[in-house]
Write a protein that holds these residues in place. Structure first.
Motif, mmCIF file in Angstrom:
data_model
loop_
_atom_site.group_PDB
_atom_site.id
_atom_site.type_symbol
_atom_site.label_atom_id
_atom_site.label_comp_id
_atom_site.label_asym_id
_atom_site.label_seq_id
_atom_site.Cartn_x
_atom_site.Cartn_y
_atom_site.Cartn_z
ATOM 1 N N LEU A 191 0.950 -1.082 0.087
ATOM 2 C CA LEU A 191 -0.189 0.036 -0.092
ATOM 3 C C LEU A 191 0.992 1.090 0.108
ATOM 4 C CD1 LEU A 191 -2.835 -0.713 2.545
ATOM 5 C CD2 LEU A 191 -3.236 -0.313 0.078
ATOM 6 N N GLY A 192 1.975 1.213 0.585
ATOM 7 C CA GLY A 192 3.009 2.321 0.763
ATOM 8 C C GLY A 192 3.560 2.633 -0.621
ATOM 9 N N GLU A 193 3.919 1.540 -1.407
ATOM 10 C CA GLU A 193 4.503 1.635 -2.737
ATOM 11 C C GLU A 193 3.386 2.047 -3.574
ATOM 12 O OE1 GLU A 193 7.558 1.368 -3.785
ATOM 13 O OE2 GLU A 193 8.283 0.461 -2.061
ATOM 14 N N ARG A 194 1.976 1.821 -3.364
ATOM 15 C CA ARG A 194 1.144 2.285 -4.293
ATOM 16 C C ARG A 194 0.725 3.620 -4.104
ATOM 17 N NH1 ARG A 194 -1.945 2.438 -8.744
ATOM 18 N NH2 ARG A 194 -4.121 2.464 -8.251
ATOM 19 N N HIS A 195 0.845 4.186 -2.697
ATOM 20 C CA HIS A 195 0.606 5.557 -2.481
ATOM 21 C C HIS A 195 1.875 6.546 -2.906
ATOM 22 C CE1 HIS A 195 -1.494 8.944 -0.607
ATOM 23 N NE2 HIS A 195 -0.131 9.351 -0.267
ATOM 24 N N ALA A 196 2.916 5.937 -2.594
ATOM 25 C CA ALA A 196 4.191 7.128 -2.776
ATOM 26 C C ALA A 196 5.417 6.502 -3.331
ATOM 27 C CB ALA A 196 4.487 7.629 -1.462
ATOM 28 N N GLY A 197 5.322 5.425 -3.980
ATOM 29 C CA GLY A 197 6.527 4.656 -4.331
ATOM 30 C C GLY A 197 6.509 4.398 -5.823
ATOM 31 N N GLY A 337 13.049 -4.142 1.602
ATOM 32 C CA GLY A 337 13.380 -4.976 3.003
ATOM 33 C C GLY A 337 14.825 -5.570 2.808
ATOM 34 N N ALA A 338 15.505 -5.547 1.710
ATOM 35 C CA ALA A 338 16.896 -6.056 1.541
ATOM 36 C C ALA A 338 17.668 -5.212 2.419
ATOM 37 C CB ALA A 338 17.284 -6.180 0.190
ATOM 38 N N ALA A 339 18.642 -5.865 3.218
ATOM 39 C CA ALA A 339 19.698 -5.201 3.802
ATOM 40 C C ALA A 339 20.351 -4.226 2.762
ATOM 41 C CB ALA A 339 20.626 -6.240 4.655
ATOM 42 N N PRO A 340 20.734 -2.911 3.421
ATOM 43 C CA PRO A 340 21.421 -1.972 2.802
ATOM 44 C C PRO A 340 22.746 -2.653 1.959
ATOM 45 C CG PRO A 340 20.695 -0.893 4.731
ATOM 46 C CD PRO A 340 20.570 -2.557 4.638
ATOM 47 N N GLY A 341 23.156 -2.439 0.853
ATOM 48 C CA GLY A 341 24.417 -3.128 -0.058
ATOM 49 C C GLY A 341 24.103 -4.301 -0.643
ATOM 50 N N ILE A 342 23.177 -5.080 -0.107
ATOM 51 C CA ILE A 342 23.172 -6.500 -0.861
ATOM 52 C C ILE A 342 22.049 -6.358 -2.191
ATOM 53 C CG2 ILE A 342 23.727 -7.598 1.268
ATOM 54 C CD1 ILE A 342 20.647 -8.712 1.372
ATOM 55 N N GLY A 343 21.191 -5.245 -2.148
ATOM 56 C CA GLY A 343 20.200 -5.092 -3.171
ATOM 57 C C GLY A 343 20.753 -5.469 -4.575
ATOM 58 N N PRO A 344 21.922 -4.793 -4.913
ATOM 59 C CA PRO A 344 22.269 -4.861 -6.341
ATOM 60 C C PRO A 344 22.596 -6.524 -6.776
ATOM 61 C CG PRO A 344 23.193 -2.960 -5.404
ATOM 62 C CD PRO A 344 22.359 -3.438 -4.376
ATOM 63 N N VAL A 345 23.224 -7.046 -5.676
ATOM 64 C CA VAL A 345 23.728 -8.592 -5.979
ATOM 65 C C VAL A 345 22.510 -9.359 -6.329
ATOM 66 C CG1 VAL A 345 25.125 -10.462 -5.256
ATOM 67 C CG2 VAL A 345 25.834 -8.085 -4.725
ATOM 68 N N LEU A 346 21.453 -9.274 -5.308
ATOM 69 C CA LEU A 346 20.018 -9.719 -5.077
ATOM 70 C C LEU A 346 19.320 -9.642 -6.520
ATOM 71 C CD1 LEU A 346 18.804 -11.018 -2.478
ATOM 72 C CD2 LEU A 346 17.617 -9.019 -2.352
ATOM 73 N N LEU A 347 19.289 -8.254 -6.578
ATOM 74 C CA LEU A 347 18.510 -8.066 -8.002
ATOM 75 C C LEU A 347 19.018 -8.499 -9.173
ATOM 76 C CD1 LEU A 347 16.063 -6.211 -8.452
ATOM 77 C CD2 LEU A 347 17.522 -4.459 -8.950
ATOM 78 N N ALA A 348 20.495 -8.643 -9.423
ATOM 79 C CA ALA A 348 20.962 -8.971 -10.813
ATOM 80 C C ALA A 348 20.550 -10.782 -10.889
ATOM 81 C CB ALA A 348 22.347 -8.960 -10.545
ATOM 82 N N GLU A 349 20.771 -11.475 -9.793
ATOM 83 C CA GLU A 349 20.427 -12.977 -9.560
ATOM 84 C C GLU A 349 18.931 -13.074 -9.963
ATOM 85 O OE1 GLU A 349 21.906 -16.741 -9.806
ATOM 86 O OE2 GLU A 349 23.076 -14.835 -9.632
ATOM 87 N N VAL A 369 12.451 -4.227 -9.937
ATOM 88 C CA VAL A 369 13.229 -3.111 -8.982
ATOM 89 C C VAL A 369 13.306 -3.220 -7.792
ATOM 90 C CG1 VAL A 369 12.791 -1.637 -11.092
ATOM 91 C CG2 VAL A 369 11.307 -1.716 -8.957
ATOM 92 N N LEU A 370 14.371 -2.402 -7.202
ATOM 93 C CA LEU A 370 14.153 -2.299 -5.633
ATOM 94 C C LEU A 370 13.408 -1.272 -5.225
ATOM 95 C CD1 LEU A 370 18.162 -2.921 -5.031
ATOM 96 C CD2 LEU A 370 16.455 -4.406 -4.418
ATOM 97 N N SER A 371 12.839 -1.322 -3.942
ATOM 98 C CA SER A 371 11.814 -0.170 -3.495
ATOM 99 C C SER A 371 12.865 0.924 -3.414
ATOM 100 C CB SER A 371 11.234 -0.536 -2.218
ATOM 101 O OG SER A 371 10.572 0.400 -1.676
ATOM 102 N N ASP A 372 12.322 2.240 -3.610
ATOM 103 C CA ASP A 372 13.002 3.496 -3.340
ATOM 104 C C ASP A 372 12.556 3.921 -2.039
ATOM 105 O OD1 ASP A 372 10.694 4.330 -4.415
ATOM 106 O OD2 ASP A 372 11.431 5.668 -6.055
#
Length: 394
Positions: A191-197, A337-349, A369-372
């Motif tokens: 819902l947060g993503e729907r409203h402002a993300g 919810g991904a810990a800061p720093g692991i997002g890019p590795v996670l996303l690529a895979e 995509v990763l949530s902003d």
């Protein structure tokens, strides 16, 4: 408990427009609502009288008399509570769901619901008093647990031992004297993503929430989809393998038992002790334990073992997403919810697995995509959750 809110669908739509799009001119609002001027004026007069809507100065001229801007009243203030990851996060938002004040503190959910919910009420009371408010318009609550939304209570929650069927909604409502809504955190964050993300322009998307508990919020046709008993999206306990690691839910081989933070850290400690990662071994020796920040730091610092652990978890998550994407056909998948720093590795895979294995029709133009919104998705979503109830026609 008397609830001050819209009397009819037109008033409800007017409040939702101001919540979602911010201040609008009278002329514009009347046009969008398709109401005759006299009828619009009457509806507006009631909402203004209740303090739900107020004037926000003159609008830009469209020729002729200048119209005035309208916005939600200053007394429209929502409370938001997000529990999870060892933290209690409480905030106050305005009617447009912008966070105005916030307090975060560590919490141990094993202290039980009376203690934790009592603390949340205390913090909400403090934020309310600091803002000089007599009462809150409503409070939204996100729990890392399956929630029976109709009852406002968690049901057999693996991550919240001792919380089964505790009346979270009714307890807070009785203490604060305002409407309260409770839901699962993945739903609330969607819902947060729907409203402002990133999800704002899309009517159909999946929001995948990582962390201690793994979940998924589904927005379909522009609205949150909960399923028959509010259980939709509980992907954390889908079984990936029959002989996999034991999960907190009592079964083995669940998504969460492979991809949750606790699972990743368990693997990281094993790798450190076995001498497979110098960086993790060094950290473990210094601190006696490992955190997600340690794992992320090792991975971004080029540690092959840490990167492999993250990639393995991401690959399994990708396999689950292949099925979900083919079944639901979302316009976008947002991962939070991904810990800061692991997002890019996670996303690529994850992207690699999903794009390789899914049908061209389902993923032809679907971004992953990763949530902003960082950790604001839950707070904004919690306020949105209760606003849907408050702004529904009485």
């Amino acid at each position: 408990m008397s609830m001050v809110g819209p009397e009819n669908a037109d008033q409800a739509r007017l409040l939702c427009l101001l919540r979602d799009d911010g201040p609008r001119s009278r002329v514009e609002l009347a046009d969008v609502l398709g109401l005759p001027r006299a009828r619009f004026a009457a509806e507006l007069e009631r909402l203004t009288g209740l303090g739900l809507v107020e004037s926000a100065g003159p609008a830009a001229s469209r020729g002729g008399r200048r119209s005035s801007l309208l916005r939600l009243g200053k007394q429209v203030r929502f409370g938001a509570v997000v529990l999870g990851g060892g933290r209690l996060d409480v905030a106050l938002t305005d009617g447009e769901l912008t966070v105005l004040a916030r307090h975060t503190e560590p919490v141990d959910v094993r202290l039980g619901p009376e203690v934790v919910v009592g603390r949340a009420v205390e913090l909400l009371g403090k934020l309310r008093a600091e803002a000089g408010l007599a009462r809150l318009t409503g409070v939204g609550v996100a729990l890392p647990a399956p929630v029976a939304v109709r009852d406002g209570a968690p049901v057999a929650p693996p991550a919240l031992p001792g919380w089964h069927q505790f009346p979270v909604r009714d307890t807070i409502a009785a203490e604060l004297g305002c409407p309260v809504q409770v839901d699962n955190d993945a739903n609330v964050m969607a819902l947060g993503e729907r409203h402002a993300g990133t999800g704002r322009p899309f009517d159909d998307f999946l929001y995948v929430k990582l962390g201690d508990a793994v979940g998924c919020g589904l927005v379909l046709g522009g609205a949150l989809y909960r399923g028959a008993t509010s259980g939709a999206g509980d992907i954390g306990h889908l079984q990936l393998t029959e002989d996999g690691p034991l999960c907190v839910c009592g079964n083995s081989g669940c998504v969460e038992a492979y991809c949750g933070d606790a699972a990743l850290l368990r693997e990281a400690v094993t790798a450190a002790r076995a001498g497979r990662s110098a960086a993790l071994a060094e950290r473990l020796a210094a601190a006696g334990t490992l955190t997600m920040a340690d794992l992320a730091g090792a991975a971004t610092g080029g540690d092959g073992c840490a990167q492999t652990l993250i990639r393995d978890a991401a690959r399994r998550l990708g396999q689950v997403l292949v099925g979900l994407v083919s079944f639901v056909n979302p316009a976008i998948v947002i991962i939070g919810g991904a810990a800061p720093g692991i997002g890019p590795v996670l996303l690529a895979e994850i992207r690699g697995v999903v794009y390789r294995r899914s049908t061209p029709l389902a993923t032809g133009s679907m971004p992953i995509v990763l949530s902003d919104l960082d950790d604001r998705a839950g707070l904004i979503g919690a306020a949105r959750l209760v606003s849907e109830q408050v702004f529904a026609p009485c």
